[in-house]
Design a protein around this motif. Structure first.
Motif, PDB file in Angstrom:
ATOM      1  N   ASN A   1      41.456  38.049  35.215  1.00 15.36           N
ATOM      2  CA  ASN A   1      40.778  37.550  34.027  1.00 15.36           C
ATOM      3  C   ASN A   1      40.914  36.037  33.940  1.00 15.36           C
ATOM      4  OD1 ASN A   1      40.122  40.219  33.054  1.00 15.36           O
ATOM      5  ND2 ASN A   1      42.254  40.432  32.434  1.00 15.36           N
TER       6      ASN A   1
ATOM      7  N   SER B   1      37.562  42.267  39.271  1.00 12.33           N
ATOM      8  CA  SER B   1      36.614  41.848  38.237  1.00 12.33           C
ATOM      9  C   SER B   1      35.526  41.000  38.884  1.00 12.33           C
ATOM     10  CB  SER B   1      37.314  41.052  37.129  1.00 12.33           C
ATOM     11  OG  SER B   1      38.048  39.979  37.671  1.00 12.33           O
TER      12      SER B   1
ATOM     13  N   GLN C   1      32.377  36.218  33.258  1.00 14.98           N
ATOM     14  CA  GLN C   1      32.976  37.484  33.655  1.00 14.98           C
ATOM     15  C   GLN C   1      32.122  38.648  33.157  1.00 14.98           C
ATOM     16  OE1 GLN C   1      37.071  37.910  32.581  1.00 14.98           O
ATOM     17  NE2 GLN C   1      37.326  39.895  33.584  1.00 14.98           N
TER      18      GLN C   1
ATOM     19  N   TYR D   1      32.426  38.068  38.537  1.00 14.29           N
ATOM     20  CA  TYR D   1      31.926  36.896  37.826  1.00 14.29           C
ATOM     21  C   TYR D   1      30.544  36.565  38.381  1.00 14.29           C
ATOM     22  CZ  TYR D   1      36.748  36.399  36.302  1.00 14.29           C
ATOM     23  OH  TYR D   1      37.979  36.632  35.746  1.00 14.29           O
TER      24      TYR D   1
END
Length: 446
Positions: free
Chosen positions: A320, A350, A341, A352
């Motif tokens: 994050n 994750s 994000q 982006y």
């Protein structure tokens, strides 16, 4: 009895084979000591490393068989240098060879003290730091362990690299590390308090050379190749005595110091068991398509996305952040934009992404994500692609900005046509011509 012995041997062999470390760099650790008997002083720390799956090998700096690199290959993944007082390492091992070990991806945890030898001093110099004068130790008359006045009790971290906060004070007795502050890859982790100073056992009769927050107790460095180094001026902070020691600061009392938690976390960071980033994938394409194009045309709308994972204690998890940027570079960045994000769909990473228009400039561009935040491993992802000008049949026929020029051109054309028509089809009046001729004749006869 033989069956029990055989079963124990098989069990130990199985534990050795299936032992797994959480370090991404490997589990081979070489511990270099001043003397063999020093090993007993660090039993709790070494035991914690073994429980995390590391294979520890012990030696002394004076061992004739001491080797860390052989045939240009590292024999170990990590080094623990607890031999600060030795001035000479066997087999000509010196600061240069330690730097070579780091260049090959190795990590180092080293401890100095008030009697630091030349090898460790030279190595610290390579890292942009140095220890204070011989026999000098760090004192603080206001913040120390009440039972042992010469031992500092540190309650706050200077930089939150390996952990967020200290559950209990860290006991520290040792020398001061002075940083040159010229190495952008080095940061202090623990520093002295406002009243701290470095001095020897004599009476303080002049201003100490280093005081307050300029005294670095634990220093960290992360190299360009993501190798990690932790430097401290105290070997005693790793000992069983300091780990089990109670702490009393003013009215606060702790059953045990925070040394074990602190050294466990800094060793996890050093040996790359936490705070490690990796790029899972990255891609870019035109909006509305899915495949990477051979080239872009100026003013194309494109989509870029990158998938990043963070490694902590054996688990890959989503990373994050709000400051990851994409750069479109041709010598200089033409575009620098912060990636957004996306909703997390993968429990291990994750994503982006960003939609943008490519620059109105043709040439060979590099699409680069270069993310460098201290405490996290650096990530750098790049791709080179050309941006072409418009084809002859792709230019717009008319531009709003050209309306004044269009009006001038068409007005000239209309005027020319009108004047041409008037010139072609205009006739003079015949009666007026006769009067003019008679008048001119009379003037001649007169």
């Amino acid at each position: 009895m033989k069956t029990l012995f055989l079963f124990t041997l098989i069990l130990q062999l199985a534990c050795f084979i299936f032992a797994k470390t959480n370090s991404l760099s490997g589990n081979r650790v070489l511990v270099i000591l001043d003397k063999e008997e020093d090993k007993k002083e660090y039993s709790i720390f070494f035991k914690s490393l073994k429980e995390r799956g590391f294979d520890l090998s012990y030696t002394t700096a004076s061992n004739e068989k001491l080797e860390i690199i052989k045939y240009e290959e590292s024999l170990y993944d990590h080094l623990i240098l607890f031999a600060p007082e030795t001035d000479y390492y066997e087999n000509d091992i010196n600061a240069k060879q330690f730097i070579e070990f780091i260049d090959k991806g190795g990590n180092i945890l080293l401890a100095a003290n008030e009697n630091t030898g030349t090898i460790i001093q030279d190595l610290l110099y390579e890292f942009g730091a140095k220890v204070d004068e011989p026999k000098f130790t760090v004192f603080d008359n206001f913040v120390h362990n009440s039972t042992t006045p010469n031992v500092l009790a540190i309650e706050e971290l200077e930089n939150k690299i390996s952990l967020d906060k200290l559950e209990a004070p860290v006991l520290y007795y040792g020398t001061a590390i002075k940083s040159s502050n010229k190495n952008p890859y080095a940061k202090p982790l623990l520093v002295g308090g406002p009243a701290a100073y470095s001095w020897d056992d004599t009476v303080v009769n002049k201003a100490p050379l280093v005081t307050g927050n300029n005294i670095v107790l634990v220093h960290t460095l992360q190299a360009i190749n993501n190798s990690r180094i932790v430097m401290t001026g105290s070997t005693k902070m790793f000992t069983d005595k300091y780990i089990n020691s109670p702490v009393k600061i003013n009215d606060k009392t702790y059953k045990k110091s925070g040394n074990l938690d602190f050294i466990t976390n800094i060793s996890k960071w050093t040996f790359q068991e936490k705070k490690v980033l990796k790029v899972v994938s990255s891609k870019h394409h035109k909006v509305g398509e899915t495949e990477r194009p051979e080239y872009y045309t100026i003013k194309n709308n494109m989509h870029y996305e990158i998938e990043i994972a963070e490694y902590n204690d054996g688990v890959w998890q989503p990373f994050n952040a709000t400051d990851i940027q994409l750069e479109l570079i041709m010598l200089d960045p033409y575009i620098r934009v912060t990636l957004k994000q996306q909703p997390i769909t993968n429990p291990n990473s994750s994503t982006y992404a960003i939609d943008l228009m490519v620059p109105d400039h043709c040439g060979v561009f590099t699409f680069k994500v270069d993310y460098r935040r201290y405490g996290l491993s650096w990530i750098k992802e790049s791709d080179v692609i050309a941006i072409h000008p418009l084809h002859y049949n792709e230019f717009p026929r008319y531009l709003i900005q050209g309306l004044p020029y269009y009006f001038g051109a068409f007005s000239m054309l209309v005027g020319f046509i009108i004047i041409s028509i008037l010139a072609l089809y205009h006739e003079d009046d015949s009666s007026n011509n006769k009067v003019n001729k008679e008048a001119s004749t009379k003037k001649k006869t007169n």
